[in-house]
Design a protein around this motif. Sequence first.
Motif, PDB file in Angstrom:
ATOM      1  N   THR A  35       0.792  -1.230   0.000  1.00 22.38           N
ATOM      2  CA  THR A  35       0.000   0.000   0.000  1.00 22.38           C
ATOM      3  C   THR A  35       0.824   1.280   0.000  1.00 22.38           C
ATOM      4  O   THR A  35       0.257   2.360  -0.117  1.00 22.38           O
ATOM      5  CB  THR A  35      -0.916   0.036   1.235  1.00 22.38           C
ATOM      6  OG1 THR A  35      -0.097  -0.018   2.413  1.00 22.38           O
ATOM      7  CG2 THR A  35      -1.901  -1.121   1.233  1.00 22.38           C
ATOM      8  N   ALA A  36       2.141   1.167   0.153  1.00 19.90           N
ATOM      9  CA  ALA A  36       2.955   2.383   0.296  1.00 19.90           C
ATOM     10  C   ALA A  36       4.235   2.326  -0.513  1.00 19.90           C
ATOM     11  O   ALA A  36       4.780   1.268  -0.794  1.00 19.90           O
ATOM     12  CB  ALA A  36       3.287   2.612   1.768  1.00 19.90           C
ATOM     13  N   THR A  38       7.814   4.093   0.035  1.00 22.57           N
ATOM     14  CA  THR A  38       8.637   4.844   0.977  1.00 22.57           C
ATOM     15  C   THR A  38       9.847   5.397   0.244  1.00 22.57           C
ATOM     16  O   THR A  38      10.555   4.653  -0.434  1.00 22.57           O
ATOM     17  CB  THR A  38       9.092   3.949   2.145  1.00 22.57           C
ATOM     18  OG1 THR A  38       7.936   3.405   2.780  1.00 22.57           O
ATOM     19  CG2 THR A  38       9.899   4.747   3.164  1.00 22.57           C
ATOM     20  N   GLN A  71       0.322   5.107  -1.228  1.00 23.82           N
ATOM     21  CA  GLN A  71       0.573   6.268  -0.395  1.00 23.82           C
ATOM     22  C   GLN A  71       2.090   6.433  -0.278  1.00 23.82           C
ATOM     23  O   GLN A  71       2.826   5.439  -0.202  1.00 23.82           O
ATOM     24  CB  GLN A  71      -0.037   6.076   0.998  1.00 23.82           C
ATOM     25  CG  GLN A  71      -1.552   6.083   0.987  1.00 23.82           C
ATOM     26  CD  GLN A  71      -2.085   7.474   0.669  1.00 23.82           C
ATOM     27  OE1 GLN A  71      -1.964   8.385   1.462  1.00 23.82           O
ATOM     28  NE2 GLN A  71      -2.658   7.624  -0.512  1.00 23.82           N
ATOM     29  N   VAL A  73       5.405   7.585   1.742  1.00 22.04           N
ATOM     30  CA  VAL A  73       5.993   7.864   3.052  1.00 22.04           C
ATOM     31  C   VAL A  73       7.310   8.590   2.777  1.00 22.04           C
ATOM     32  O   VAL A  73       8.293   7.972   2.372  1.00 22.04           O
ATOM     33  CB  VAL A  73       6.248   6.567   3.844  1.00 22.04           C
ATOM     34  CG1 VAL A  73       6.853   6.889   5.207  1.00 22.04           C
ATOM     35  CG2 VAL A  73       4.969   5.756   3.979  1.00 22.04           C
ATOM     36  N   LYS A  91      -1.517  15.987  -1.473  1.00 23.79           N
ATOM     37  CA  LYS A  91      -2.372  15.469  -0.390  1.00 23.79           C
ATOM     38  C   LYS A  91      -2.986  14.112  -0.699  1.00 23.79           C
ATOM     39  O   LYS A  91      -3.244  13.331   0.210  1.00 23.79           O
ATOM     40  CB  LYS A  91      -3.453  16.482  -0.036  1.00 23.79           C
ATOM     41  CG  LYS A  91      -4.486  16.721  -1.109  1.00 23.79           C
ATOM     42  CD  LYS A  91      -5.483  17.771  -0.695  1.00 23.79           C
ATOM     43  CE  LYS A  91      -6.406  18.113  -1.850  1.00 23.79           C
ATOM     44  NZ  LYS A  91      -7.240  19.264  -1.539  1.00 23.79           N
ATOM     45  N   TRP A  94       0.169  11.623   0.041  1.00 21.14           N
ATOM     46  CA  TRP A  94       1.017  11.810   1.225  1.00 21.14           C
ATOM     47  C   TRP A  94       0.471  11.036   2.416  1.00 21.14           C
ATOM     48  O   TRP A  94      -0.591  11.328   2.925  1.00 21.14           O
ATOM     49  CB  TRP A  94       1.111  13.294   1.556  1.00 21.14           C
ATOM     50  CG  TRP A  94       2.079  13.664   2.635  1.00 21.14           C
ATOM     51  CD1 TRP A  94       2.930  12.841   3.307  1.00 21.14           C
ATOM     52  CD2 TRP A  94       2.303  14.972   3.161  1.00 21.14           C
ATOM     53  NE1 TRP A  94       3.668  13.552   4.214  1.00 21.14           N
ATOM     54  CE2 TRP A  94       3.297  14.862   4.151  1.00 21.14           C
ATOM     55  CE3 TRP A  94       1.742  16.207   2.886  1.00 21.14           C
ATOM     56  CZ2 TRP A  94       3.752  15.957   4.863  1.00 21.14           C
ATOM     57  CZ3 TRP A  94       2.194  17.313   3.595  1.00 21.14           C
ATOM     58  CH2 TRP A  94       3.190  17.189   4.562  1.00 21.14           C
ATOM     59  N   LYS A  95       1.245  10.061   2.872  1.00 25.69           N
ATOM     60  CA  LYS A  95       0.895   9.317   4.072  1.00 25.69           C
ATOM     61  C   LYS A  95       1.619   9.988   5.238  1.00 25.69           C
ATOM     62  O   LYS A  95       2.810   9.808   5.403  1.00 25.69           O
ATOM     63  CB  LYS A  95       1.292   7.842   3.958  1.00 25.69           C
ATOM     64  CG  LYS A  95       0.872   7.022   5.147  1.00 25.69           C
ATOM     65  CD  LYS A  95       1.117   5.563   4.923  1.00 25.69           C
ATOM     66  CE  LYS A  95       0.604   4.784   6.108  1.00 25.69           C
ATOM     67  NZ  LYS A  95       0.668   3.356   5.859  1.00 25.69           N
ATOM     68  N   LYS A  96       0.868  10.759   6.018  1.00 28.65           N
ATOM     69  CA  LYS A  96       1.459  11.520   7.115  1.00 28.65           C
ATOM     70  C   LYS A  96       1.660  10.657   8.349  1.00 28.65           C
ATOM     71  O   LYS A  96       0.974   9.726   8.597  1.00 28.65           O
ATOM     72  CB  LYS A  96       0.587  12.721   7.446  1.00 28.65           C
ATOM     73  CG  LYS A  96       0.527  13.718   6.317  1.00 28.65           C
ATOM     74  CD  LYS A  96      -0.284  14.908   6.705  1.00 28.65           C
ATOM     75  CE  LYS A  96      -0.369  15.877   5.546  1.00 28.65           C
ATOM     76  NZ  LYS A  96      -1.102  17.061   5.825  1.00 28.65           N
TER      77      LYS A  96
END
Length: 96
Positions: A35-36, A38, A71, A73, A91, A94-96
Amino acid sequence: MSEVKFDLSNGRRGAFYIEENHKKAGEMVVGLSETALTVYHTEVVPEMEGKGLAKQMLDAMVDYARTHDLQVVPLCEYVHVQFKRHPDEYKDVWKK
Protein backbone atom coordinates in the motif's frame (compact mmCIF):
# COMPACT_ATOMS: atom_id res chain seq x y z
CA MET A 1 15.26 16.89 -20.44
CA SER A 2 16.34 13.40 -19.53
CA GLU A 3 13.96 10.54 -19.02
CA VAL A 4 13.41 9.27 -15.48
CA LYS A 5 13.79 5.50 -15.30
CA PHE A 6 12.63 3.13 -12.57
CA ASP A 7 14.54 0.05 -11.47
CA LEU A 8 12.90 -2.38 -9.08
CA SER A 9 15.22 -5.29 -9.74
CA ASN A 10 16.00 -5.74 -6.05
CA GLY A 11 12.63 -7.16 -4.95
CA ARG A 12 10.75 -4.47 -3.05
CA ARG A 13 13.62 -1.95 -3.13
CA GLY A 14 14.63 0.16 -6.07
CA ALA A 15 15.21 3.64 -7.40
CA PHE A 16 13.98 6.25 -9.80
CA TYR A 17 17.04 7.56 -11.63
CA ILE A 18 18.28 9.77 -14.43
CA GLU A 19 21.32 9.11 -16.59
CA GLU A 20 23.35 11.67 -18.51
CA ASN A 21 26.02 10.41 -20.95
CA HIS A 22 25.53 6.85 -19.67
CA LYS A 23 26.30 7.87 -16.06
CA LYS A 24 23.83 8.14 -13.21
CA ALA A 25 23.14 11.84 -12.63
CA GLY A 26 20.47 11.45 -9.96
CA GLU A 27 18.75 8.79 -7.91
CA MET A 28 15.73 8.53 -5.62
CA VAL A 29 15.91 5.38 -3.49
CA VAL A 30 12.55 3.83 -2.65
CA GLY A 31 10.93 0.80 -1.07
CA LEU A 32 7.55 -0.69 -1.95
CA SER A 33 4.92 -2.46 0.11
CA GLU A 34 1.38 -3.46 -0.82
CA THR A 35 0.00 0.00 0.00
CA ALA A 36 2.95 2.38 0.30
CA LEU A 37 5.97 3.71 -1.50
CA THR A 38 8.64 4.84 0.98
CA VAL A 39 11.22 7.34 -0.27
CA TYR A 40 14.51 7.01 1.62
CA HIS A 41 16.95 9.27 -0.16
CA THR A 42 17.28 11.59 -3.15
CA GLU A 43 20.63 12.61 -4.54
CA VAL A 44 21.89 14.43 -7.61
CA VAL A 45 25.58 14.45 -8.52
CA PRO A 46 27.12 17.85 -7.74
CA GLU A 47 27.83 18.83 -11.34
CA MET A 48 24.14 18.28 -12.25
CA GLU A 49 22.61 20.17 -9.32
CA GLY A 50 20.29 23.05 -10.11
CA LYS A 51 18.98 21.51 -13.33
CA GLY A 52 15.68 20.26 -11.91
CA LEU A 53 16.60 16.58 -11.85
CA ALA A 54 15.35 16.01 -8.30
CA LYS A 55 11.99 17.54 -9.26
CA GLN A 56 11.79 15.31 -12.34
CA MET A 57 12.34 12.24 -10.15
CA LEU A 58 9.80 13.54 -7.62
CA ASP A 59 7.20 13.96 -10.36
CA ALA A 60 7.89 10.47 -11.74
CA MET A 61 7.67 8.93 -8.26
CA VAL A 62 4.36 10.68 -7.50
CA ASP A 63 2.95 9.63 -10.89
CA TYR A 64 3.97 6.03 -10.13
CA ALA A 65 2.32 6.21 -6.69
CA ARG A 66 -0.90 7.61 -8.17
CA THR A 67 -0.98 5.07 -10.98
CA HIS A 68 -0.48 2.17 -8.54
CA ASP A 69 -2.78 3.59 -5.82
CA LEU A 70 0.06 3.89 -3.28
CA GLN A 71 0.57 6.27 -0.40
CA VAL A 72 3.99 7.95 -0.19
CA VAL A 73 5.99 7.86 3.05
CA PRO A 74 8.52 10.70 2.60
CA LEU A 75 11.46 9.74 4.84
CA CYS A 76 13.75 11.57 2.40
CA GLU A 77 14.28 15.17 3.49
CA TYR A 78 13.92 16.56 -0.04
CA VAL A 79 10.58 14.82 -0.66
CA HIS A 80 9.28 15.70 2.80
CA VAL A 81 10.13 19.38 2.28
CA GLN A 82 8.41 19.42 -1.12
CA PHE A 83 5.29 17.76 0.33
CA LYS A 84 5.20 20.32 3.16
CA ARG A 85 5.70 23.25 0.74
CA HIS A 86 2.98 22.06 -1.63
CA PRO A 87 0.51 20.09 0.52
CA ASP A 88 -2.43 20.52 -1.88
CA GLU A 89 -0.43 19.11 -4.78
CA TYR A 90 0.48 15.95 -2.88
CA LYS A 91 -2.37 15.47 -0.39
CA ASP A 92 -3.80 12.52 -2.31
CA VAL A 93 -0.60 10.47 -1.98
CA TRP A 94 1.02 11.81 1.23
CA LYS A 95 0.89 9.32 4.07
CA LYS A 96 1.46 11.52 7.11
